[in-house]
Scaffold this motif. Structure first.
Motif, mmCIF file in Angstrom:
data_model
loop_
_atom_site.group_PDB
_atom_site.id
_atom_site.type_symbol
_atom_site.label_atom_id
_atom_site.label_comp_id
_atom_site.label_asym_id
_atom_site.label_seq_id
_atom_site.Cartn_x
_atom_site.Cartn_y
_atom_site.Cartn_z
ATOM 1 N N GLY A 1 5.532 -0.340 -0.584
ATOM 2 C CA GLY A 1 6.374 -0.655 -1.656
ATOM 3 C C GLY A 1 7.639 -0.072 -1.593
ATOM 4 O O GLY A 1 8.691 -0.820 -1.773
ATOM 5 N N ALA A 2 7.735 0.904 -0.802
ATOM 6 C CA ALA A 2 8.986 1.773 -0.408
ATOM 7 C C ALA A 2 9.862 0.917 0.522
ATOM 8 O O ALA A 2 11.001 0.505 0.462
ATOM 9 C CB ALA A 2 8.938 2.924 0.057
ATOM 10 N N LEU B 1 10.716 -2.770 -0.867
ATOM 11 C CA LEU B 1 11.758 -2.815 -2.142
ATOM 12 C C LEU B 1 12.932 -2.096 -1.664
ATOM 13 O O LEU B 1 14.009 -2.037 -2.443
ATOM 14 C CB LEU B 1 11.120 -2.262 -3.481
ATOM 15 N N GLN C 1 11.039 3.738 -7.800
ATOM 16 C CA GLN C 1 10.010 2.936 -8.279
ATOM 17 C C GLN C 1 9.356 3.098 -9.425
ATOM 18 O O GLN C 1 8.962 2.300 -10.237
ATOM 19 C CB GLN C 1 8.805 2.523 -6.956
ATOM 20 N N ARG D 1 11.788 2.743 -12.223
ATOM 21 C CA ARG D 1 11.892 1.170 -12.498
ATOM 22 C C ARG D 1 10.671 0.713 -13.416
ATOM 23 O O ARG D 1 10.987 -0.080 -14.173
ATOM 24 C CB ARG D 1 12.013 0.557 -11.326
ATOM 25 N N MET E 1 7.981 -4.504 -12.243
ATOM 26 C CA MET E 1 6.952 -3.921 -11.211
ATOM 27 C C MET E 1 5.779 -4.553 -11.008
ATOM 28 O O MET E 1 4.969 -4.635 -10.039
ATOM 29 C CB MET E 1 6.863 -2.475 -11.164
ATOM 30 N N ASN F 1 4.330 -6.594 -7.835
ATOM 31 C CA ASN F 1 3.058 -6.027 -7.111
ATOM 32 C C ASN F 1 2.258 -7.360 -6.967
ATOM 33 O O ASN F 1 1.425 -7.670 -6.157
ATOM 34 C CB ASN F 1 2.231 -4.985 -8.002
ATOM 35 N N THR G 1 1.253 -2.867 -3.631
ATOM 36 C CA THR G 1 2.039 -1.611 -3.856
ATOM 37 C C THR G 1 1.636 -0.823 -4.819
ATOM 38 O O THR G 1 0.866 -0.972 -5.718
ATOM 39 C CB THR G 1 3.562 -2.098 -4.434
ATOM 40 N N PRO H 1 3.846 2.119 -7.263
ATOM 41 C CA PRO H 1 5.269 2.573 -7.532
ATOM 42 C C PRO H 1 5.195 4.244 -8.146
ATOM 43 O O PRO H 1 5.403 4.210 -9.073
ATOM 44 C CB PRO H 1 5.600 1.674 -8.202
#
Length: 140
Positions: free
Chosen positions: A60-61, A64, A71, A74, A82, A86, A93, A95
């Motif tokens: 995810g890091a 994005l 995250q 967000r 989000m 995903n 991911t 977050p």
């Protein structure tokens, strides 16, 4: 570029930080800027499912371009976004803190490390310690 040696250093230091702090056993995964695994280790006593969590935090890091803390903020502000992300990434991911961007000397994203096993904030601290030990900058 993150070499295997530097990725392994990040993981070694992250897991050692957890042991030094008497945290629960940690698991760590280092990905390159394309989201591909460079290195992985699961600490003694860590649950086997932790690999997937660590990878999802890092994935995810890097995908994005924002660390797990950003995250999570967000996700709290725009859960629909989000959730959509995903879905786009096939549920890959996670977050929350512990997914940390790895930046080079110029500030470019060259990968991410995902750490899991203790609290998310402790996971992020372990990741940052590993990144620093390998000579890079981290963004939690």
């Amino acid at each position: 570029m993150i070499t295997l040696e530097r990725a392994q250093k990040m993981i070694e230091v992250a897991l050692a930080k957890g042991a030094e702090e008497s945290w629960k056993p940690l698991t760590a995964v280092v990905l390159d800027a394309g989201g591909h695994i460079i290195a992985f280790a699961r600490g003694d006593g860590a649950a086997p499912g932790r690999f997937d969590i660590a990878r999802a935090k890092a994935y995810g890091a890097v995908m994005l371009g924002m660390g797990g803390k950003a995250q999570m903020a967000r996700a709290e502000a725009q859960a629909y976004f989000m959730n959509a992300v995903n879905g786009i990434y096939g549920g890959q991911t996670c977050p929350v803190p512990g997914g940390v961007l790895i930046r080079d000397a110029e500030g470019g994203v060259i990968g991410a490390i995902g750490v899991t096993g203790d609290t998310s904030d402790n996971d992020a601290d372990a990741a940052l310690a590993g990144i620093e030990a390998a000579g890079f900058a981290g963004e939690a």
